[in-house]
Design a protein around this motif. Structure first.
Motif, PDB file in Angstrom:
ATOM      1  N   TYR A   1      25.378  41.910  44.612  1.00  0.00           N
ATOM      2  CA  TYR A   1      24.900  42.999  45.470  1.00  0.00           C
ATOM      3  C   TYR A   1      24.527  44.230  44.656  1.00  0.00           C
ATOM      4  O   TYR A   1      23.556  44.910  44.958  1.00  0.00           O
ATOM      5  CB  TYR A   1      25.968  43.354  46.512  1.00  0.00           C
ATOM      6  CG  TYR A   1      25.916  42.433  47.700  1.00  0.00           C
ATOM      7  CD1 TYR A   1      25.161  42.754  48.822  1.00  0.00           C
ATOM      8  CD2 TYR A   1      26.590  41.226  47.689  1.00  0.00           C
ATOM      9  CE1 TYR A   1      25.082  41.902  49.904  1.00  0.00           C
ATOM     10  CE2 TYR A   1      26.525  40.356  48.769  1.00  0.00           C
ATOM     11  CZ  TYR A   1      25.767  40.701  49.876  1.00  0.00           C
ATOM     12  OH  TYR A   1      25.687  39.852  50.946  1.00  0.00           O
ATOM     13  N   ILE A   2      25.321  44.510  43.630  1.00  0.00           N
ATOM     14  CA  ILE A   2      25.028  45.692  42.812  1.00  0.00           C
ATOM     15  C   ILE A   2      23.658  45.534  42.145  1.00  0.00           C
ATOM     16  O   ILE A   2      22.864  46.469  42.100  1.00  0.00           O
ATOM     17  CB  ILE A   2      26.144  45.920  41.775  1.00  0.00           C
ATOM     18  CG1 ILE A   2      27.435  46.302  42.516  1.00  0.00           C
ATOM     19  CG2 ILE A   2      25.760  46.995  40.769  1.00  0.00           C
ATOM     20  CD1 ILE A   2      28.667  46.353  41.651  1.00  0.00           C
ATOM     21  N   ARG A   3      23.364  44.325  41.651  1.00  0.00           N
ATOM     22  CA  ARG A   3      22.042  44.084  41.044  1.00  0.00           C
ATOM     23  C   ARG A   3      20.934  44.356  42.056  1.00  0.00           C
ATOM     24  O   ARG A   3      19.953  45.027  41.756  1.00  0.00           O
ATOM     25  CB  ARG A   3      21.933  42.631  40.588  1.00  0.00           C
ATOM     26  CG  ARG A   3      22.604  42.354  39.284  1.00  0.00           C
ATOM     27  CD  ARG A   3      22.025  41.075  38.676  1.00  0.00           C
ATOM     28  NE  ARG A   3      22.814  40.658  37.538  1.00  0.00           N
ATOM     29  CZ  ARG A   3      23.735  39.710  37.591  1.00  0.00           C
ATOM     30  NH1 ARG A   3      23.962  39.062  38.713  1.00  0.00           N
ATOM     31  NH2 ARG A   3      24.438  39.407  36.518  1.00  0.00           N
ATOM     32  N   LEU A  55      29.860  50.138  46.041  1.00  0.00           N
ATOM     33  CA  LEU A  55      28.458  49.867  45.718  1.00  0.00           C
ATOM     34  C   LEU A  55      27.971  48.650  46.505  1.00  0.00           C
ATOM     35  O   LEU A  55      26.839  48.625  46.991  1.00  0.00           O
ATOM     36  CB  LEU A  55      28.287  49.630  44.216  1.00  0.00           C
ATOM     37  CG  LEU A  55      28.729  50.795  43.313  1.00  0.00           C
ATOM     38  CD1 LEU A  55      28.536  50.446  41.847  1.00  0.00           C
ATOM     39  CD2 LEU A  55      27.972  52.071  43.656  1.00  0.00           C
ATOM     40  N   MET A  56      28.842  47.647  46.655  1.00  0.00           N
ATOM     41  CA  MET A  56      28.446  46.470  47.421  1.00  0.00           C
ATOM     42  C   MET A  56      28.223  46.835  48.889  1.00  0.00           C
ATOM     43  O   MET A  56      27.208  46.472  49.480  1.00  0.00           O
ATOM     44  CB  MET A  56      29.508  45.376  47.310  1.00  0.00           C
ATOM     45  CG  MET A  56      29.223  44.186  48.211  1.00  0.00           C
ATOM     46  SD  MET A  56      30.243  42.750  47.811  1.00  0.00           S
ATOM     47  CE  MET A  56      29.830  41.662  49.174  1.00  0.00           C
ATOM     48  N   THR A  57      29.154  47.581  49.459  1.00  0.00           N
ATOM     49  CA  THR A  57      29.017  47.970  50.864  1.00  0.00           C
ATOM     50  C   THR A  57      27.760  48.802  51.074  1.00  0.00           C
ATOM     51  O   THR A  57      27.013  48.593  52.031  1.00  0.00           O
ATOM     52  CB  THR A  57      30.244  48.796  51.317  1.00  0.00           C
ATOM     53  OG1 THR A  57      31.394  48.093  50.879  1.00  0.00           O
ATOM     54  CG2 THR A  57      30.292  48.977  52.803  1.00  0.00           C
ATOM     55  N   LEU A  58      27.513  49.754  50.169  1.00  0.00           N
ATOM     56  CA  LEU A  58      26.341  50.610  50.327  1.00  0.00           C
ATOM     57  C   LEU A  58      25.056  49.801  50.224  1.00  0.00           C
ATOM     58  O   LEU A  58      24.090  50.066  50.932  1.00  0.00           O
ATOM     59  CB  LEU A  58      26.348  51.728  49.271  1.00  0.00           C
ATOM     60  CG  LEU A  58      27.485  52.750  49.390  1.00  0.00           C
ATOM     61  CD1 LEU A  58      27.453  53.731  48.229  1.00  0.00           C
ATOM     62  CD2 LEU A  58      27.412  53.499  50.721  1.00  0.00           C
ATOM     63  N   THR A  59      25.043  48.792  49.359  1.00  0.00           N
ATOM     64  CA  THR A  59      23.858  47.930  49.268  1.00  0.00           C
ATOM     65  C   THR A  59      23.672  47.138  50.556  1.00  0.00           C
ATOM     66  O   THR A  59      22.567  47.057  51.089  1.00  0.00           O
ATOM     67  CB  THR A  59      23.977  46.966  48.074  1.00  0.00           C
ATOM     68  OG1 THR A  59      24.248  47.712  46.900  1.00  0.00           O
ATOM     69  CG2 THR A  59      22.694  46.173  47.878  1.00  0.00           C
TER      70      THR A  59
END
Ligand code: SF4
Ligand code: SF4
Lengths: 443, 331
Positions: free
Chosen positions: A425-427, A386-390
């Motif tokens: 990053y997820i936020r 999720l962090m990478t995708l953000t």
């Protein structure tokens, strides 16, 4: 085996420094600042103006919609002004500022200490009264309580869950409440059961509070209320995790507890409900833990809403020399405070003061793909992904990977050996994805 | 109250895990097997290990300093692991310059060319080893005899590994029940008294490291157990079908780096899948490929190739093997 949620979770040091400190009444300050938006939902509309004389418990601002809540005065005195004042995060919020004069309560409030057991109001009257009293979730989420009690068509409530988990490290306000206000808590639970029309309630408590469990078991005189000890595991107090642990029902992705017939209220809320229904007392004070490793007197206080945070800190011996960070709430989910004179609000469960050496994050290193974040995520998400995708702004994939299900518990960031700011990053990703979802709905 | 406060989003706590702690934990876990290799192969093992570790560190430092111009990360322990693992995969009589070449390939090509720790798709030590095996097959397949070769290095007395002996003999049509009498006993294999690369011989000491890593929660059991279990079951089936032309499953588990691969190489977190499901698929895949290569391929030993092949599938596994989501709507 103690009950717990099945997947993920972490166990940060509990550090419950103030667990044995009885609740003290914090002196009323000279002036209070009462924001008109202390809840999730629409801000309320002020019904007082500058110069008005106010009594304790008097309505200051009226709820402006279904998802909104009344705001009452916590003190008696004169309205000095209605102005925009920074909250603890530094955002300016419209607030009523009252200069305190004496302590004169609205005469309808029953100030006796006697515990009133018989519930005379009807289901509808109870919900109405809870709405009138401005009660919101006191665990920190501040969601208006009457909304949770108004069951949507087509759904049925089967079980009431009272959240006494207090899985946040440091905080002890719920713990003390369960110990010292047990009888009232049980009556509050019965009132909520009546409001929901359910025949069963469970009070869930983490097993690091054996005295509270014992006390509640002793005073509980109702066989349809059970008290369950839970394993000490963060985030045991997350709504979905708690429901799963106690009933083995899994709230569906994107759904609400009521989808599995459950309604969850915090112990603080249950006490506020008791006071509103049996004592006619609206919500204008709450229990706040003031804690931290360097704090000279960690304690639990009964605080009038609108009291400056700094007043509580002073009462516990002042801000420690080595302070690096002050948190509104506990260290896992609380928000950093940048304005110490900001008021205590309905959602302030505690103030945690961190020494400077524990206030900074480590240097971010590359992901070593150790999968620890995935292992600890209670929702079964892949935080590293999720962090990478953000980072790469791949929002479509972010949505497909269920980013919106993240409960922002922080277990992933807590556990990452590379000090990666996963939840930050997820936020960020959630903000954009929810915009995309909203735009799609409007089409 | 005036004080400059730190502001940051939650969580405001961090657990005690760090890259260094994990890496040094793995190094501690490798020490028993390393000491065993010193015991069995003496001087040669010490030289090989030292050269591999020092050159791995040096290459990592030089590349970061002069080519990537990044701050050096050699203290994080990962280059030491690559060095030790490379040595674990080499015979103790390998000339120094070949060890250095191996370390160079492992670090420069296997790790830094992809962007350093965390970004490499293949296990760096295995990249180094396979490069050496293909380029210098003779030196890479001469194995000093344990204990007897302790005081010698390049000119050590050599003997074939049990795996090579069995493979050769089975190919010549000898029955397995006969061959088994000519190779070291299973007890010798268990304690490490056999020919082979530094780290693959002593099953018991590898297992000690495994238990240590499990207790410290550095790795989980899923990859090693699924991989060894698969080797055992698959080779067991072949053996049951024809006990004379296939080696028995215990033999497969005890020899040829199956343990070393399962415990220290397949579990390399950078190059293995993220979800539990994925890790099991990965372990099973390595197990199947290992037995296939060992029984039907050209090389007697299959673990290294099997792991590298499965490394290549990791991105695919990660895409399709998601952890089970909480509240997943059953479709
Ligand atoms: S991804 Fe969200 S739910 Fe999962 S551990 Fe991180 S913060 Fe918690
Ligand atoms: S915990 Fe950190 S290092 Fe490990 S996989 Fe997740 S993001 Fe990567």
């Amino acid at each position: 085996m103690l009950k717990t949620f099945p997947k993920g979770g972490v166990h940060p040091p509990e550090t419950k420094l103030s667990a044995n400190e009885a609740i003290q009444v914090l002196p009323i300050p000279d002036s209070v600042t009462i924001p008109i938006a202390q809840h999730i939902g629409a801000p309320s509309t002020p019904v007082v103006k500058k110069g008005d004389k106010i009594l304790v418990g008097q309505l200051l601002a009226k709820s402006s919609g279904f998802v909104s809540a009344n705001i009452h005065s916590s003190v008696s005195g004169t309205v000095q002004k209605i102005d925009n004042v920074p909250d603890s995060s530094g955002y300016k919020r419209q607030s009523v500022i009252i200069k305190v004069e004496g302590d004169d309560w609205d005469e309808n409030i029953d100030r006796s200490k006697e515990v009133k057991d018989d519930i005379s109001l009807s289901k509808e009257e109870i919900i109405k009264k809870i709405f009138d009293s401005g009660i919101v979730g006191l665990g920190g989420a501040t969601f208006p309580s009457h909304v949770k009690l108004s069951i949507p068509k087509g759904k049925t409530a089967e079980i009431l869950i009272i959240n006494g988990v207090e899985c946040e490290p440091y905080l002890t306000s719920d713990h003390r409440l369960m110990l010292e206000r047990s009888e009232e808590l049980i009556v509050g639970t019965k009132i909520l059961m009546k409001a929901l029309g359910v025949g069963k309630a469970i009070i869930g408590i983490e097993n690091n509070k054996p005295d509270a469990i014992e006390k509640l078991n002793k005073v509980n005189d109702n066989s349809s209320i059970s008290i369950e000890a839970l394993k000490v595991q963060y985030p045991q107090g997350g709504e979905k995790q708690l429901i799963k642990a106690l009933t083995n029902r899994e709230v569906p992705s994107g759904g609400l507890p009521i989808d599995v017939g459950a309604v969850v209220h915090n112990v603080g809320t249950a006490l506020a409900v008791y006071e509103a229904i049996q004592k006619n007392k609206p919500l204008f004070e709450r229990i706040v833990t003031l804690t931290g490793k360097s704090v000279s007197k960690p304690a639990n206080y009964l605080v009038r809403i609108g009291t400056p945070i700094s007043a509580i800190i002073e009462r516990s011996g002042g801000l420690p020399e080595d302070t690096g960070k002050v948190i509104n709430g506990g260290p896992m989910m609380g928000k950093a405070v940048n304005f110490l004179d900001a008021p205590v609000t309905k959602g302030t469960s505690g103030i945690t003061i961190m020494p400077d050496e524990e206030s900074h994050r480590g240097i971010i290193k590359d992901c070593i793909r150790c999968a620890r974040c995935t292992q600890v995520c209670p929702i079964g998400l892949e935080p590293y992904l999720l962090m990478t995708l953000t980072e790469k702004s791949l929002f479509e994939r972010l949505e497909k990977n269920d980013v919106m299900d993240c409960i922002e518990c922080g277990s992933c960031s807590y556990t990452c050996p590379s000090d990666r700011p996963l939840l930050d990053y997820i936020r960020l990703g959630k903000v954009t994805v929810s915009k995309i979802i909203r735009a799609r709905r409007q089409q | 109250m005036n004080k400059l406060l730190t502001i940051s989003p939650s969580p405001h706590l961090h657990g005690d895990a760090s890259v260094k702690k994990i890496m040094y934990g793995v190094i501690i876990a490798m020490i028993p097997a390393m000491l065993a290799s010193f015991f069995y192969f003496g001087i040669g093992a010490v030289i090989t290990t030292l050269v591999a570790v020092v050159s791995a560190l040096l290459f990592e430092y030089l590349i970061q300093r002069f080519m990537l111009k990044k701050p050096s990360s050699i203290t994080d322990g990962s280059a030491i692991i690559t060095g030790i693992l490379l040595a674990f995969n080499l015979p103790s009589n390998l000339p120094v310059h070949l060890v250095i070449i191996g370390a160079f390939v492992a670090i420069a090509i296997g790790k830094m060319s992809f962007g350093g720790l965390g970004n490499n798709p293949f296990n760096p030590a295995l990249v180094g080893r396979v490069f050496l095996l293909i380029s210098f097959p003779v030196q890479m397949t001469s194995w000093p005899t344990p204990i007897a070769s302790r005081l010698t290095y390049i000119d050590a007395e050599t003997a074939a590994t049990p795996l090579a002996i069995v493979k050769e003999a089975l190919k010549n049509g000898e029955p397995f029940s006969q061959i088994i009498k000519e190779i070291p006993s299973y007890t010798d294999m268990f304690i490490g008294n056999i020919g082979g690369s530094l780290g693959e011989i002593s099953v018991v000491f590898l297992l000690i490291g495994f238990v240590y890593m499990l207790i410290r929660k550095i790795i989980t059991w899923h990859i090693p157990v699924s991989m060894l279990g698969t080797i055992f079951i698959f080779s067991g089936i072949l053996w049951l079908v024809n006990p004379e032309s296939f080696a028995d499953p215990v033999f497969h588990i005890l020899t040829g780096g199956a343990m070393l691969g399962a415990i220290f190489m397949a579990t390399d977190m950078v190059t293995s899948p993220m979800s539990i499901k994925g890790q099991i698929v990965f372990g099973v895949g390595i197990g199947i490929l290992t037995v296939l290569i060992r029984t039907f391929g050209a090389y007697p030993e299959g673990v290294s190739f099997a792991i590298l092949i499965m490394n290549a599938f990791v991105p695919l596994i990660n895409t399709y093997m998601k952890p089970k989501r909480f509240g997943e709507v059953v479709k």
